[in-house]
Write an enzyme that holds these catalytic residues in place. Structure first.
Site: not given
Ligand code: PBG
Length: 328
Positions: A198, A252
């Site tokens: 992330k 992400k």
């Protein structure tokens, strides 16, 4: 070309049936996870920076869950907008077994038991400073103290009925702690989808509006989320989360990080998911609004790209639109 008339790659593209027959990648509603925002009360609260997306009270959330099931979407992801009065420095509302999140999980599992429910493990919807964990006097997010609280949070969500807990916080070591606690707490079949890679991204703005943390956030999240410059480090993050017991891993944001998805898939051969995040959704909506592109085409093309890159599925706010377009 005149020398080798047999080598015409356009031949298989010449008709719709043939294009369908030769498609290497297929997108179906079963590839989609629909993120939903929950709020107190029973109304619908539109989110200005995320046009077409609303926060829903429990009644509305159950309706959305029924809609997901009817569209063939296998799983929804829940994010709460905690009332300001319940936000605190330590985010303790995250551990309340009767908090908004837990009530939403129960309501969905009661109404639509066969729909998967994925829950967000992180403290940012519950803290008064908007960070994903506990901060020290200097504002640094403490790793081990946060991981201990997140473990409790995951247990509370599992007890409420979560099928997949998804830590989105990027603390080191939290997957192992959560896995161990789930095993010990008779939740052996609760899955962990690790937000493994992330990135500290500029694409999360509308999400922070949706969960009410934008105005609260002090500083940025660069001491725990990854530097967009790094790819090898993403592989190390994934390796650790898998070793600690993650069932699947997530990359992400989505589209700007397709290279990471490809590398993770080829290195580890495990289920990989992408989160097409709020800023990506807003970008497509903005393009459609000014006529720069056709919304339906942009949505299906970007989602197919994740499948082509190797994803098992995609978290996307466009899930219901995509499922409808795919003819569920
Ligand atoms: C934080 C969290 C974020 C998102 C999911 N969980 C934002 C952040 O890290 O600040 C972003 C999702 C989106 O933008 O759609 N735990």
């Amino acid at each position: 070309m005149t020398q080798y008339p047999a080598l015409r790659l356009r031949r298989t593209r010449a008709s719709a049936w043939s294009r369908r027959l030769h498609a290497e990648t297929v997108l179906t509603p079963a590839d989609l996870i629909w993120p939903l925002f929950v709020t107190e009360g029973d109304g619908e609260e539109p989110i200005a920076s995320l046009p077409g997306v609303s926060r829903w009270g429990l009644g509305g959330i159950v309706e959305r869950a029924r809609e997901a099931a009817a569209l063939g979407i296998p799983c929804v992801a829940l994010f709460p907008n905690t009332p300001a009065s319940l936000r605190s420095d330590d985010g303790r509302e995250a551990l309340n077994p009767d908090n908004l999140m837990c009530r939403a999980i129960k309501a969905i599992k009661d109404a639509v038991p066969d729909l998967g429910v994925l829950t967000d493990v992180a403290l940012d919807p519950y803290t008064s400073h908007g960070h994903d964990g506990l901060v020290d006097a200097a504002g640094y997010v403490l790793n081990d103290a946060t991981a201990a609280v997140l473990t409790e949070q995951a247990l509370v969500q599992a007890a409420a009925g979560a099928d997949i807990v998804a830590p989105s916080d990027m603390m080191d070591g939290r997957i192992g702690l959560i896995r161990e606690a789930l095993e010990a707490g008779s939740h052996a079949n609760v899955q962990i989808m690790a937000y493994a890679a992330k990135y500290a991204s500029g694409f999360y703005g509308p999400f922070r509006d949706a969960v009410g943390s934008r105005g609260l956030l002090k500083g940025d999240k660069k001491t725990y989320q990854m530097d967009p410059a790094n790819a090898e480090e993403a592989l190390r993050e994934v390796a650790l989360d898998l070793a600690e017991g993650a069932d699947s891993v997530m990359v992400k944001p989505g589209l700007p990080y397709l290279d990471i998805i490809v590398r993770v898939k080829s290195e580890f051969q495990v289920p990989v998911f992408a989160y097409q995040v709020s800023g990506e959704y807003a970008m497509i909506e903005a393009a459609a609004a000014v006529g720069a592109g056709d919304r339906d085409t942009l949505v299906l093309e970007t989602l197919l790209a994740f499948k082509r890159a190797g994803c098992s599925g995609v978290l996307t706010y466009h899930a219901p639109l995509a499922a409808r377009l795919l003819g569920a």
